[in-house]
Design a protein around this motif. Structure first.
Motif, mmCIF file in Angstrom:
data_model
loop_
_atom_site.group_PDB
_atom_site.id
_atom_site.type_symbol
_atom_site.label_atom_id
_atom_site.label_comp_id
_atom_site.label_asym_id
_atom_site.label_seq_id
_atom_site.Cartn_x
_atom_site.Cartn_y
_atom_site.Cartn_z
ATOM 1 N N LYS A 85 5.016 0.818 -21.434
ATOM 2 C CA LYS A 85 5.514 -0.568 -21.569
ATOM 3 C C LYS A 85 6.517 -0.883 -20.449
ATOM 4 O O LYS A 85 7.648 -1.342 -20.681
ATOM 5 N N SER A 86 6.058 -0.610 -19.263
ATOM 6 C CA SER A 86 6.914 -0.790 -18.095
ATOM 7 C C SER A 86 7.058 -2.280 -17.780
ATOM 8 O O SER A 86 6.187 -3.082 -18.113
ATOM 9 N N GLU A 87 8.164 -2.672 -17.151
ATOM 10 C CA GLU A 87 8.342 -4.103 -16.845
ATOM 11 C C GLU A 87 7.539 -4.513 -15.621
ATOM 12 O O GLU A 87 7.249 -5.688 -15.427
ATOM 13 N N LEU A 88 7.171 -3.536 -14.785
ATOM 14 C CA LEU A 88 6.456 -3.850 -13.547
ATOM 15 C C LEU A 88 5.655 -2.621 -13.108
ATOM 16 O O LEU A 88 6.096 -1.493 -13.298
ATOM 17 N N TYR A 89 4.487 -2.868 -12.509
ATOM 18 C CA TYR A 89 3.737 -1.787 -11.883
ATOM 19 C C TYR A 89 3.732 -2.058 -10.378
ATOM 20 O O TYR A 89 3.128 -3.009 -9.913
ATOM 21 N N GLU A 90 4.469 -1.207 -9.639
ATOM 22 C CA GLU A 90 4.519 -1.368 -8.184
ATOM 23 C C GLU A 90 3.512 -0.423 -7.532
ATOM 24 O O GLU A 90 3.514 0.778 -7.808
ATOM 25 N N ASN A 91 2.683 -0.985 -6.680
ATOM 26 C CA ASN A 91 1.662 -0.185 -6.013
ATOM 27 C C ASN A 91 1.944 -0.219 -4.513
ATOM 28 O O ASN A 91 1.762 -1.241 -3.857
ATOM 29 N N PHE A 92 2.455 0.917 -4.006
ATOM 30 C CA PHE A 92 2.838 0.988 -2.588
ATOM 31 C C PHE A 92 1.687 1.511 -1.739
ATOM 32 O O PHE A 92 1.100 2.547 -2.030
ATOM 33 N N THR A 93 1.415 0.770 -0.659
ATOM 34 C CA THR A 93 0.302 1.144 0.206
ATOM 35 C C THR A 93 0.719 1.001 1.678
ATOM 36 O O THR A 93 1.910 1.159 1.977
ATOM 37 N N ASP A 94 -0.232 0.713 2.575
ATOM 38 C CA ASP A 94 0.129 0.680 4.000
ATOM 39 C C ASP A 94 -0.033 -0.706 4.622
ATOM 40 O O ASP A 94 -0.169 -0.826 5.834
ATOM 41 N N VAL A 95 -0.062 -1.738 3.792
ATOM 42 C CA VAL A 95 -0.112 -3.106 4.325
ATOM 43 C C VAL A 95 0.990 -3.941 3.664
ATOM 44 O O VAL A 95 1.386 -3.665 2.532
ATOM 45 N N ASP A 96 1.443 -4.986 4.382
ATOM 46 C CA ASP A 96 2.554 -5.802 3.876
ATOM 47 C C ASP A 96 2.179 -6.625 2.656
ATOM 48 O O ASP A 96 3.053 -7.052 1.899
ATOM 49 N N ALA A 97 0.895 -6.871 2.484
ATOM 50 C CA ALA A 97 0.468 -7.751 1.384
ATOM 51 C C ALA A 97 -1.030 -7.617 1.200
ATOM 52 O O ALA A 97 -1.706 -6.988 2.024
ATOM 53 N N VAL A 98 -1.518 -8.231 0.136
ATOM 54 C CA VAL A 98 -2.969 -8.430 0.040
ATOM 55 C C VAL A 98 -3.247 -9.616 0.958
ATOM 56 O O VAL A 98 -2.611 -10.660 0.843
ATOM 57 N N TYR A 99 -4.141 -9.428 1.902
ATOM 58 C CA TYR A 99 -4.481 -10.515 2.821
ATOM 59 C C TYR A 99 -5.626 -11.337 2.245
ATOM 60 O O TYR A 99 -6.424 -10.834 1.442
ATOM 61 N N SER A 100 -5.716 -12.560 2.725
ATOM 62 C CA SER A 100 -6.745 -13.459 2.193
ATOM 63 C C SER A 100 -8.151 -13.017 2.591
ATOM 64 O O SER A 100 -9.136 -13.498 2.039
#
Ligand SMILES: Nc1ncnc2c1ncn2[C@@H]1O[C@H](COP(=O)(O)OP(=O)(O)O)[C@@H](O)[C@H]1O
Ligand SMILES: N[C@@H](CC(=O)OP(=O)(O)O)C(=O)O
Length: 453
Positions: free
Chosen positions: A211-226
């Protein structure tokens, strides 16, 4: 508290593990850290998971895996050396790999999963050792001990619902939990992995269970790109997406998040935040229930290759009750899963991934459809790409399909098929693989040239 997952690219070297440590300790809410196996350090490098698969394959063919095994151990050694960790951790990893590679091979798929899972399991132990060396209380936690139970489907396991309640008790543990991604245990106590890139799924399951308040997923890009950054240079970054949009996009080719990873977080209403390990101050992308619809009809365009279509036509098909069911039953009998079924009055196409066919299967299927269903025409078309245009705004916008098809016509890309998703947040275009890139580039120009996402 927050669950944080770091992908293989975030753990590919000692320098990367140092960044991970800094990110985790910079926010005391980051209590559970899910890790992948070391990934690629550069585009020419190997992922540890791929090396492990090769080791297992060689063992199954009664060949010597030593060379590949050495490369795996060297990867951990390089990380441990950079982090000044003791030899002991490498000896343990070496021993663990020996035990796995000499285990029972009577069921090759189970053996493969046991070897594959070692990538994350050993990396979690190494990362926990580094956190402790830095003076932080951190514990490696094994998925069996934590109660992460999965179905016994090798390479494609599904979480068992009872896991969620069991995982909740992890909250009571002291210190930071370092949890290996990608696998769980069957009720019989055997290791089964999720499908490839499945550490994203582990993170989401833990976020739900704890029951976490947030799920952070760290990867190698600044964002999901369009759009996939390999197709468009520096595409527009997406600030916020709904779960539905991301699910469609990840299924259709946005590999930045596993397409099955959203469901556990979504069910518990936990927002997912995609961030960059190499640039943690960048705002990243948030995946939420609802977002402001100010960007225009389309939020992202995904595409993927490797599809084929089985086109079936029969005069008066529309009046024949059970035709679709019998057609799909033929595919089911070969264990084939399909993606879409666009249809007309007298014809239907079944779109599937062509790598599912084994030799001779295609001819047999054509033959069976012709004889058992008395079809007039059955044609299999290969080498198709599916392009998915996605956006919640499409529901309220008239003419998005027309804009997209006009754009493809202008670009001289022939549309092999169109399917408007019943969810109304997506539409799919089937084109020839050779036209994929041009088609996506043209659609990007059309929908994003003047838009903030
Ligand atoms: N639309 C997209 N936005 C961002 N990244 C994308 C997109 N489509 C594909 N990718 C790819 O996803 C990669 C990140 O996913 P992955 O390699 O699985 O990372 P990790 O090692 O963190 O698990 C990016 O480096 C990028 O090449
Ligand atoms: N290491 C596994 C699982 C995983 O999620 O990896 P990554 O986070 O590097 O995509 C794989 O390569 O499939």
């Amino acid at each position: 508290m927050k669950v944080v997952k770091f992908g293989g690219s975030s753990l590919a070297s000692g320098k990367q593990v140092e960044k991970v440590f800094q990110i985790v300790v910079s926010d005391p809410k980051r209590k559970v850290v899910v890790v992948s196996a070391p990934g690629k350090r550069s585009s020419e490098d190997d992922k540890v998971t791929d090396l492990l698969i090769e080791c297992a394959r060689l063992c199954l063919q009664n060949k010597n895996p030593q060379e590949k095994l050495n490369t795996v151990i060297e990867r951990y050694e390089a990380i441990a050396q950079e982090l000044n960790l003791s030899e002991e951790i490498i000896n343990d990893i070496q021993q663990d790999l020996q035990t796995r590679l000499t285990s029972d091979k009577r069921n090759p798929d189970k053996f493969m999963d046991l070897v594959k899972a070692s990538g994350e399991d050993n990396n979690a132990k190494l990362v926990a050792a580094y956190f402790r060396k830095q003076g932080v209380e951190a514990h490696y936690v094994n998925p069996k001990e934590a109660g992460l139970f999965v179905s016994d489907e090798p390479g494609n396991a599904q979480v068992l619902p009872e896991s969620y309640d069991q995982l909740f008790s992890l909250r009571a543990r002291s210190g930071i939990i370092i949890f290996p991604g990608f696998f769980g245990y069957s009720k019989e106590g055997e290791v089964f992995t999720f499908s490839r890139s499945g550490s994203d799924i582990t993170g989401s399951i833990l976020a739900n269970g704890l029951k976490s308040e947030l799920y952070e997923n760290f990867t190698d890009v600044d964002a999901v790109y369009s759009v996939n950054p390999f197709i468009i240079n520096s595409p527009k970054e997406i600030k916020e997406l709904t779960y539905r949009e991301m699910r469609e996009l990840s299924y259709a080719g946005f590999t930045v998040l596993h397409d099955e990873a959203l469901v556990p977080a979504f069910r518990a209403g936990i927002p997912v935040h995609i961030k960059n390990t190499n640039n943690p101050n960048a705002p990243g992308t948030r995946i939420v229930y609802e977002r402001d619809n100010t960007n225009g009809p389309v939020i992202g365009i995904a595409s993927d290759k490797g599809f084929c279509s089985i086109y079936v036509s029969k005069y008066l098909m529309n009046r024949e009750i059970g035709f679709g069911r019998r057609l799909l039953a033929i595919l089911e009998s070969y264990g084939l899963s399909y993606e879409h079924t666009p249809s007309g009055i007298d014809d239907i196409s079944i779109i599937l991934r062509e790598n599912q066919f084994t030799s001779g299967m295609e001819e047999e299927i054509i033959d069976r459809i012709k004889t058992e269903l008395d079809a007039d025409e059955v044609v299999i078309e290969h080498s198709l790409a599916l392009i998915m245009v996605v956006g919640e705004g499409m529901r309220h916008n008239i003419g998005t399909t027309a804009r997209a098809s006009k754009t493809l016509a202008r670009t001289k890309v022939n549309i092999e098929m169109i399917n408007q998703g019943s969810s109304e947040v997506s539409m799919m275009f089937g084109v020839k693989e050779i036209d994929e890139k041009r088609a996506v580039q043209a659609l990007y120009e059309e929908f994003f040239a003047a838009v903030t996402v």
